[in-house]
Design an enzyme around this catalytic site. Structure first.
Site, PDB file in Angstrom:
ATOM      1  N   MET A  90       0.822  -1.218   0.000  1.00 47.13           N
ATOM      2  CA  MET A  90       0.000   0.000   0.000  1.00 47.13           C
ATOM      3  C   MET A  90       0.851   1.261   0.000  1.00 47.13           C
ATOM      4  SD  MET A  90      -2.890  -1.384  -0.202  1.00 47.13           S
ATOM      5  CE  MET A  90      -4.088  -0.110   0.139  1.00 47.13           C
ATOM      6  N   LEU A  93       4.382   4.689  -5.549  1.00 50.78           N
ATOM      7  CA  LEU A  93       5.808   4.562  -5.874  1.00 50.78           C
ATOM      8  C   LEU A  93       6.272   5.737  -6.734  1.00 50.78           C
ATOM      9  CD1 LEU A  93       5.519   0.797  -6.791  1.00 50.78           C
ATOM     10  CD2 LEU A  93       6.482   1.744  -4.671  1.00 50.78           C
ATOM     11  N   ASN A 107       1.731  -6.017 -10.425  1.00 43.64           N
ATOM     12  CA  ASN A 107       0.813  -5.657  -9.339  1.00 43.64           C
ATOM     13  C   ASN A 107      -0.521  -6.344  -9.604  1.00 43.64           C
ATOM     14  OD1 ASN A 107      -0.170  -4.194  -7.029  1.00 43.64           O
ATOM     15  ND2 ASN A 107      -1.237  -2.817  -8.438  1.00 43.64           N
ATOM     16  N   HIS A 109      -4.606  -5.635  -8.830  1.00 40.83           N
ATOM     17  CA  HIS A 109      -5.542  -4.599  -8.375  1.00 40.83           C
ATOM     18  C   HIS A 109      -6.944  -5.209  -8.357  1.00 40.83           C
ATOM     19  CE1 HIS A 109      -7.021  -0.587  -7.613  1.00 40.83           C
ATOM     20  NE2 HIS A 109      -7.952  -0.794  -8.533  1.00 40.83           N
ATOM     21  N   GLU A 143       2.058   5.704 -13.588  1.00 38.97           N
ATOM     22  CA  GLU A 143       0.721   6.148 -13.185  1.00 38.97           C
ATOM     23  C   GLU A 143       0.033   5.035 -12.409  1.00 38.97           C
ATOM     24  OE1 GLU A 143      -3.247   8.221 -15.127  1.00 38.97           O
ATOM     25  OE2 GLU A 143      -1.652   7.556 -16.439  1.00 38.97           O
ATOM     26  N   LEU A 144      -0.478   5.355 -11.230  1.00 36.60           N
ATOM     27  CA  LEU A 144      -1.056   4.367 -10.320  1.00 36.60           C
ATOM     28  C   LEU A 144      -2.147   3.535 -11.008  1.00 36.60           C
ATOM     29  CD1 LEU A 144      -1.186   3.459  -7.265  1.00 36.60           C
ATOM     30  CD2 LEU A 144      -3.119   5.049  -7.062  1.00 36.60           C
TER      31      LEU A 144
HETATM   32  C1  GRF Z   1      -5.786  -7.504  -2.636  1.00 38.79           C
HETATM   33  O1  GRF Z   1      -7.165  -7.316  -2.772  1.00 38.79           O
HETATM   34  C2  GRF Z   1      -5.059  -6.790  -3.730  1.00 38.79           C
HETATM   35  O2  GRF Z   1      -5.765  -6.729  -4.926  1.00 38.79           O
HETATM   36  C3  GRF Z   1      -4.916  -5.407  -3.183  1.00 38.79           C
HETATM   37  O3  GRF Z   1      -4.689  -5.590  -1.806  1.00 38.79           O
HETATM   38  C4  GRF Z   1      -5.228  -6.832  -1.389  1.00 38.79           C
HETATM   39  C5  GRF Z   1      -4.099  -7.606  -0.778  1.00 38.79           C
HETATM   40  O4  GRF Z   1      -4.531  -8.750  -0.119  1.00 38.79           O
HETATM   41  N1  GRF Z   1      -3.880  -4.691  -3.883  1.00 38.79           N
HETATM   42  P1  GRF Z   1      -3.456  -9.774   0.477  1.00 38.79           P
HETATM   43  O5  GRF Z   1      -2.562  -8.975   1.405  1.00 38.79           O
HETATM   44  O6  GRF Z   1      -2.709 -10.400  -0.644  1.00 38.79           O
HETATM   45  O7  GRF Z   1      -4.285 -10.769   1.246  1.00 38.79           O
END
Ligand code: GRF
Length: 213
Positions: A90, A93, A107, A109, A143-144
């Site tokens: 979280m 970057l 990543n 999402h 870009e995020l």
């Molecule tokens: C997931 O929903 C992912 O898409 C988001 O954060 C959550 C991470 O879950 N970026 P975990 O820590 O892998 O259980």
């Protein structure tokens, strides 16, 4: 053996799914390091239990984002990864950090990008009346949540869903989607060329996941 570094901030369920797949499917790659910006990230414990090296780099100890990202890159590079996997990391970057790992940082999402970048994706999907939701794996760009898309899984939005039930269904889909995409990369089937994703494998890169819980 390809070396994978995973960056987390929380529970690490995607990390677990990736580690399990790497072992069960005998990938030519292994998770060699798990790095968290939070000491209380639960994913650190499961990584330690599996004998994977863990590191904590608390962003609060740095004057600014650039200083943190510089230290983070130094830490990552000590493990010489071929691939950096963001799994619930979280942090926004810096462009310099992103450029350093261009074409080798993924990543996940929890939305069907390019819809619902950023936070609160499930609430926004429900409020918009979406009938399907899902998850996206993408290469990371400056870009995020906008990088080139590698794979997507689609789940239904059911009548009566709230953020919690939809998030659970999407997360279950992530646990299938993300290991597949990481597996493609370590097997050399996936690459980023001139900003576009090339995929040499035969598995579908987008599909409907089960309704789940
Ligand atoms: C997931 O929903 C992912 O898409 C988001 O954060 C959550 C991470 O879950 N970026 P975990 O820590 O892998 O259980």
């Amino acid at each position: 053996m390809k070396r994978i570094a995973v960056l987390i901030s929380g529970q690490g369920s995607n990390l677990d799914a990736i580690v399990r797949a790497s072992e069960a499917q005998d990938w030519p790659g292994r998770v060699v390091a798990v790095i968290s910006n939070r000491a209380d990230a639960r994913g650190l414990q499961s990584a330690q239990a599996r004998g994977i090296a863990t590191e904590v780099l608390d962003h609060k100890g740095f004057a600014d984002r650039a200083a943190f990202d510089t230290a983070l890159a130094r830490l990552i590079d000590q493990h010489a990864p071929d691939l950096v996997v963001l799994a619930g990391f979280m942090r926004i970057l810096t462009p310099e950090f992103v450029a350093r790992y261009e074409g080798r940082m993924l990543n996940v999402h929890p939305s069907l990008l390019p819809s619902f970048t950023g936070l609160n994706t499930h609430r926004r999907a429900i409020e918009a009346g979406c009938k399907v939701a899902g998850a996206t794996v993408h290469f990371v760009s400056a870009e995020l949540d906008h990088g080139p898309i590698v794979a997507q899984a689609v789940v239904p939005v059911l009548a009566g869903d709230d953020e919690t039930t939809l998030a659970r269904r999407v997360l279950a889909a992530e646990h299938v989607l993300y290991p597949r995409a990481v597996g493609w990369f370590v097997k050399g089937e996936l690459a980023l060329k001139d900003g576009r994703v090339t995929h040499l494998g035969h598995e579908p890169q987008g599909w409907l996941a089960g309704t789940g819980a």
